[in-house]
Design a protein around this motif. Structure first.
Motif, mmCIF file in Angstrom:
data_model
loop_
_atom_site.group_PDB
_atom_site.id
_atom_site.type_symbol
_atom_site.label_atom_id
_atom_site.label_comp_id
_atom_site.label_asym_id
_atom_site.label_seq_id
_atom_site.Cartn_x
_atom_site.Cartn_y
_atom_site.Cartn_z
ATOM 1 N N ASN A 1 41.915 -44.119 24.111
ATOM 2 C CA ASN A 1 41.573 -45.542 24.118
ATOM 3 C C ASN A 1 41.671 -46.131 22.721
ATOM 4 O OD1 ASN A 1 41.075 -45.415 26.855
ATOM 5 N ND2 ASN A 1 38.861 -45.209 26.643
ATOM 6 N N HIS A 2 41.179 -45.376 21.738
ATOM 7 C CA HIS A 2 41.214 -45.865 20.359
ATOM 8 C C HIS A 2 42.656 -45.996 19.870
ATOM 9 C CE1 HIS A 2 39.978 -46.545 16.250
ATOM 10 N NE2 HIS A 2 40.690 -45.519 15.850
ATOM 11 N N LEU A 3 43.476 -44.990 20.139
ATOM 12 C CA LEU A 3 44.872 -45.050 19.713
ATOM 13 C C LEU A 3 45.618 -46.151 20.451
ATOM 14 C CD1 LEU A 3 45.776 -41.253 19.426
ATOM 15 C CD2 LEU A 3 45.435 -42.873 17.572
ATOM 16 N N GLN A 4 45.260 -46.408 21.713
ATOM 17 C CA GLN A 4 45.886 -47.499 22.445
ATOM 18 C C GLN A 4 45.564 -48.837 21.793
ATOM 19 O OE1 GLN A 4 44.577 -48.050 26.495
ATOM 20 N NE2 GLN A 4 46.310 -49.366 27.027
ATOM 21 N N ARG A 5 44.311 -49.029 21.387
ATOM 22 C CA ARG A 5 43.935 -50.276 20.719
ATOM 23 C C ARG A 5 44.741 -50.472 19.439
ATOM 24 N NH1 ARG A 5 38.556 -47.984 21.604
ATOM 25 N NH2 ARG A 5 37.696 -48.854 23.515
ATOM 26 N N LEU A 6 44.793 -49.428 18.622
ATOM 27 C CA LEU A 6 45.516 -49.539 17.356
ATOM 28 C C LEU A 6 47.001 -49.782 17.588
ATOM 29 C CD1 LEU A 6 43.835 -46.650 15.310
ATOM 30 C CD2 LEU A 6 43.536 -49.098 14.947
ATOM 31 N N SER A 7 47.583 -49.074 18.560
ATOM 32 C CA SER A 7 49.016 -49.228 18.839
ATOM 33 C C SER A 7 49.332 -50.641 19.295
ATOM 34 C CB SER A 7 49.451 -48.221 19.915
ATOM 35 O OG SER A 7 49.180 -46.894 19.536
ATOM 36 N N VAL A 8 48.531 -51.167 20.230
ATOM 37 C CA VAL A 8 48.766 -52.517 20.742
ATOM 38 C C VAL A 8 48.577 -53.545 19.634
ATOM 39 C CG1 VAL A 8 47.869 -54.290 22.305
ATOM 40 C CG2 VAL A 8 48.175 -51.942 23.122
ATOM 41 N N PHE A 9 47.561 -53.348 18.813
ATOM 42 C CA PHE A 9 47.302 -54.318 17.743
ATOM 43 C C PHE A 9 48.422 -54.325 16.716
ATOM 44 C CE2 PHE A 9 44.666 -55.502 13.841
ATOM 45 C CZ PHE A 9 44.873 -56.859 14.052
ATOM 46 N N LEU A 10 48.885 -53.148 16.280
ATOM 47 C CA LEU A 10 49.987 -53.104 15.319
ATOM 48 C C LEU A 10 51.248 -53.701 15.934
ATOM 49 C CD1 LEU A 10 51.158 -52.279 12.595
ATOM 50 C CD2 LEU A 10 51.589 -49.994 13.532
ATOM 51 N N PHE A 11 51.466 -53.432 17.216
ATOM 52 C CA PHE A 11 52.614 -54.020 17.911
ATOM 53 C C PHE A 11 52.553 -55.540 17.863
ATOM 54 C CE2 PHE A 11 54.226 -55.883 21.852
ATOM 55 C CZ PHE A 11 55.560 -55.512 21.785
ATOM 56 N N LEU A 12 51.381 -56.100 18.130
ATOM 57 C CA LEU A 12 51.224 -57.552 18.085
ATOM 58 C C LEU A 12 51.376 -58.092 16.668
ATOM 59 C CD1 LEU A 12 48.229 -58.071 20.542
ATOM 60 C CD2 LEU A 12 50.643 -58.512 20.977
ATOM 61 N N ARG A 13 50.823 -57.393 15.693
ATOM 62 C CA ARG A 13 50.930 -57.840 14.301
ATOM 63 C C ARG A 13 52.391 -57.937 13.884
ATOM 64 N NH1 ARG A 13 47.966 -60.426 11.009
ATOM 65 N NH2 ARG A 13 48.830 -59.313 9.228
ATOM 66 N N CYS A 14 53.170 -56.887 14.193
ATOM 67 C CA CYS A 14 54.576 -56.882 13.790
ATOM 68 C C CYS A 14 55.370 -57.916 14.581
ATOM 69 C CB CYS A 14 55.167 -55.485 14.010
ATOM 70 S SG CYS A 14 54.481 -54.195 12.948
ATOM 71 N N SER A 15 55.171 -57.953 15.903
ATOM 72 C CA SER A 15 55.955 -58.861 16.750
ATOM 73 C C SER A 15 55.649 -60.317 16.449
ATOM 74 C CB SER A 15 55.674 -58.565 18.224
ATOM 75 O OG SER A 15 56.049 -57.249 18.565
ATOM 76 N N PHE A 16 54.359 -60.656 16.306
ATOM 77 C CA PHE A 16 53.996 -62.044 16.043
ATOM 78 C C PHE A 16 54.443 -62.490 14.663
ATOM 79 C CE2 PHE A 16 50.249 -62.396 19.254
ATOM 80 C CZ PHE A 16 51.177 -62.377 20.274
ATOM 81 N N THR A 17 54.429 -61.581 13.689
ATOM 82 C CA THR A 17 54.918 -61.944 12.354
ATOM 83 C C THR A 17 56.405 -62.273 12.411
ATOM 84 O OG1 THR A 17 53.278 -60.521 11.284
ATOM 85 C CG2 THR A 17 55.176 -61.179 9.964
ATOM 86 N N LEU A 18 57.163 -61.467 13.172
ATOM 87 C CA LEU A 18 58.592 -61.739 13.333
ATOM 88 C C LEU A 18 58.832 -63.018 14.134
ATOM 89 C CD1 LEU A 18 59.815 -58.126 14.193
ATOM 90 C CD2 LEU A 18 60.230 -59.355 12.057
ATOM 91 N N LEU A 19 57.980 -63.258 15.118
ATOM 92 C CA LEU A 19 58.201 -64.352 16.055
ATOM 93 C C LEU A 19 57.731 -65.705 15.537
ATOM 94 C CD1 LEU A 19 59.267 -64.970 18.859
ATOM 95 C CD2 LEU A 19 57.020 -64.377 19.790
ATOM 96 N N TYR A 20 56.571 -65.717 14.882
ATOM 97 C CA TYR A 20 55.940 -66.993 14.529
ATOM 98 C C TYR A 20 55.853 -67.271 13.032
ATOM 99 C CZ TYR A 20 54.341 -66.952 19.383
ATOM 100 O OH TYR A 20 54.280 -66.927 20.746
ATOM 101 N N GLY B 1 53.758 -44.287 25.150
ATOM 102 C CA GLY B 1 52.834 -44.138 26.269
ATOM 103 C C GLY B 1 51.660 -45.094 26.191
ATOM 104 N N PHE B 2 51.149 -45.327 24.980
ATOM 105 C CA PHE B 2 50.020 -46.246 24.804
ATOM 106 C C PHE B 2 50.437 -47.697 25.024
ATOM 107 C CE2 PHE B 2 48.628 -42.666 21.994
ATOM 108 C CZ PHE B 2 47.580 -42.256 22.802
ATOM 109 N N LEU B 3 51.659 -48.054 24.601
ATOM 110 C CA LEU B 3 52.122 -49.421 24.775
ATOM 111 C C LEU B 3 52.447 -49.724 26.235
ATOM 112 C CD1 LEU B 3 54.463 -49.897 21.670
ATOM 113 C CD2 LEU B 3 52.137 -50.740 21.974
ATOM 114 N N GLN B 4 52.975 -48.743 26.931
ATOM 115 C CA GLN B 4 53.361 -48.950 28.317
ATOM 116 C C GLN B 4 52.187 -48.824 29.280
ATOM 117 O OE1 GLN B 4 56.560 -46.211 29.114
ATOM 118 N NE2 GLN B 4 58.083 -47.446 28.044
#
Length: 638
Positions: free
Chosen positions: A378-397, A341-344
């Motif tokens: 809002n706080h959980l959304q920030r953390l969720s989006v940030f962890l999502f980016l950390r994992c995805s960008f590490t895999l991607l770049y 829900g937070f990511l979407q």
């Protein structure tokens, strides 16, 4: 310095003030009068130890000169210390929260006293870690097949007699004490003791019977045998006991991981590396244990707290360790399942609850339940989006892949996750027309920055993370007839436009209302100063390398994809609209902000009031100033 003297004095102090209460039979359920007397005695012990620390620091308690202690004295002192730890840890089994709190504070002060005196801290902390292990073992039901023979080898009789009735509340209290000791050690910046601390913690975690713990917590709240051989988590009270333990344990791991300094060239057998590996191994269990088992539990404050701490733990692990791609993928799956829900949730619909700065204060009660829930969301959304980016960008770049032959698949999977997320946020954007900056894209970028603006520590982490996104040439979108490779390149290109460092930097300054004092506060902050300085250095370099783009912000929307006119976009967001109505005004505001920052930093540096050497930052600001002067001269010429 006389070694062992402190242990003897501690033993006598505890014996005089506390031992009488500890040895009473009714200590497990004392009367209010007994509790009152015990609290007074514990307060006296605490003040006495604190006074000793003051004396030691002022060198009035420890005598100078070399004195030796024979083996018998060392043995006696070790026994004294063991008795002190046993008596104080034993008090953690009482129901009175004030008694437990004082006993925990005394143990922390005992640690501080031994650190300052330079005597027996290693022995003290080893005993405390042994208490933790015993408390976990005794909190787990032991199968009959092991019999009493295993109990005989669990630890010393002095410790066992105090911990044989341990529960998860006691385990939680010991974790809290260990965490408070770690905070003290980190403040003193004593690397040697921190290494000892991590070594004992690593050894203790390795000895804990995690399979038993998993059996118990995998059955909590379940429909199976919740009160039989697997434990007693059937009642509301025991649900709370389990949740409090999980909260304390995850919080402890967060603190430990934060203190670990990961070395890329580690041989894998040093304590910091082993602790990180053990924590990573425990994450799947923690995710399962902390997962709500019913719909009614999903919105509880404690489970929200557990979700927050688990996200923080995983984010810190991505910084501190070389995590395998398979683990990053499993964390992405967890995010999609537990925090979908937070990511979407659309970033452009983000609304800040202005009163969230009151959280933790008595005035926080003035917020409605809906507002409080939105603040936490809002706080959980920030953390969720940030962890999502950390994992995805590490895999991607990242080239930091540890699984053999996994780079292509991991990059592909990271790209798929990013594609799905972008399509949810900006439907149809990825393969849209050839315009580089569209209104939707910059609206998204502005909303993204705004999401993190009011949480400073996360703000600069995410901005620095986005600087890892490589820029791609716009010609990639002009190829006719996309192949599979072209589609992947298109996704990478769209990422580079959504997270263009110059555009994000312009939005960042706009959201600060071009107030250079806010930037200065960031730079001199003890917590985020280094991160802010790094961000400014890298962004100023990007600005100087992309000067035309910096001057054109905000852009006007291009209606003709084949037009040869320069790329422009009309930005219509609340924070930016007020400050960036015209190109010239936006450029002048940004220029004045950065040049005013330069003046302030120079003045502080000349007076030697700046907390670190800002020479590198000043060189970048000077280069920015030269480009501004060059632009002004060319404008006058025209």
């Amino acid at each position: 310095m006389v070694t062992g003297n402190i242990a003897t004095r501690l033993h006598l102090l505890i014996d005089r003030c506390v031992r009488g209460y500890v040895e009473r039979e009714e200590v497990s359920s004392p009367t209010k009068e007994v509790e009152k007397d015990l609290l007074l005695s514990l307060s006296q012990v605490l003040r006495e130890i604190q006074s000793w620390i003051s004396e030691i620091v002022s060198d009035s308690m420890v005598e100078e000169g070399e004195e030796t202690v024979d083996h018998e004295d060392e043995t006696a002192n070790a026994l004294c210390l063991e008795r002190v730890v046993a008596d104080l840890v034993g008090l953690l089994g009482m129901k009175n929260v004030h008694v437990k709190h004082l006993a925990g504070n005394i143990l922390v002060e005992v640690s501080e006293c031994l650190v300052e005196s330079g005597s027996q801290w290693d022995d003290f902390f080893r005993l405390l870690c042994e208490c933790l292990r015993l408390a976990v073992v005794y909190s787990c039901p032991i199968p009959v097949v092991f019999g009493s023979s295993e109990l005989h080898f669990l630890g010393s009789d002095v410790l066992k007699c105090k911990l044989e009735k341990a529960n998860w509340y006691m385990v939680s209290d010991i974790f809290r004490i260990l965490r408070n000791i770690l905070k003290r050690l980190s403040q003193e910046d004593n690397e040697e003791l921190l290494d000892v601390y991590l070594e004992f913690v690593n050894s203790t975690l390795a000895k804990v019977p995690w399979s038993r713990v998993d059996t118990i917590f995998s059955h909590q709240h379940g429909s199976g045998d919740s009160q039989g051989q697997y434990g007693t988590f059937g009642s509301t009270e025991n649900h709370e006991e389990a949740t409090v333990f999980l909260g304390s344990f995850v919080q402890f791991l967060c603190s430990v991981v934060q203190q670990v300094h990961f070395a890329e060239d580690s041989d894998g057998f040093d304590s910091p590396h082993l602790i990180l590996q053990k924590t990573i191994e425990l994450v799947p269990n923690l995710l399962r244990w902390c997962q709500p088992k019913s719909e009614s539990q999903s919105g509880s404050c404690m489970l929200r707290y557990l979700g927050h701490k688990l996200l923080v733990l995983m984010i810190r692990l991505t910084y501190q360790s070389n995590i395998k791609c398979t683990i990053l993928l499993s964390w992405l799956q967890y995010l999609q399942f537990q925090f979908q829900g937070f990511l979407q949730k659309s970033l452009t619909s983000f609304k800040l609850i202005q009163d969230n700065c009151l959280e933790g204060s008595p005035f926080f009660v003035s917020l409605s339940y809906r507002e409080v829930s939105e603040t936490h969301s809002n706080h959980l959304q920030r953390l969720s989006v940030f962890l999502f980016l950390r994992c995805s960008f590490t895999l991607l770049y990242s080239s930091r892949h540890t699984d053999k032959h996994c780079e292509f698949d991991c990059s592909k999977k990271g790209m798929q996750e990013m594609f799905k997320w972008i399509e949810q946020q900006i439907p149809g954007y990825t393969f849209s027309d050839h315009r580089i900056y569209t209104k939707k894209s910059v609206d998204f970028s502005a909303s993204f920055v705004r999401l993190f603006m009011h949480e400073d520590d996360l703000l600069f982490k995410v901005l620095l993370q986005l600087l890892s996104v490589p820029l791609h040439r716009e010609e990639l979108l002009k190829v006719e007839g996309h192949s599979r490779l072209d589609e992947e390149q298109a996704i990478l290109f769209r990422l580079s436009t959504l997270f263009n460092p110059v555009v994000l930097f312009c939005i960042f300054l706009s959201e600060l209302h071009y107030d250079h004092q806010v930037l200065l506060d960031y730079l001199i902050s003890k917590d985020i100063g280094a991160s802010c300085a790094e961000y400014l250095l890298r962004c100023l370099r990007a600005v100087c390398d992309s000067w035309t783009l910096f001057m054109e912000f905000p852009f006007e929307e291009s209606t003709n994809a084949s037009s040869s006119k320069r790329r422009k976009l009309l930005l219509e967001t609340s924070g930016v609209e007020k400050n960036c109505k015209l190109h010239l005004q936006a450029f002048e505001d940004a220029k004045d902000c950065l040049l005013s920052l330069q003046t302030s930093v120079v003045k502080l540096h000349q007076k030697k009031l700046f907390p670190y050497n800002p020479e590198a930052l000043l060189r970048r600001l000077l280069r920015f100033q030269e480009l501004c002067l060059s632009h002004e001269n060319s404008s006058w010429t025209k």
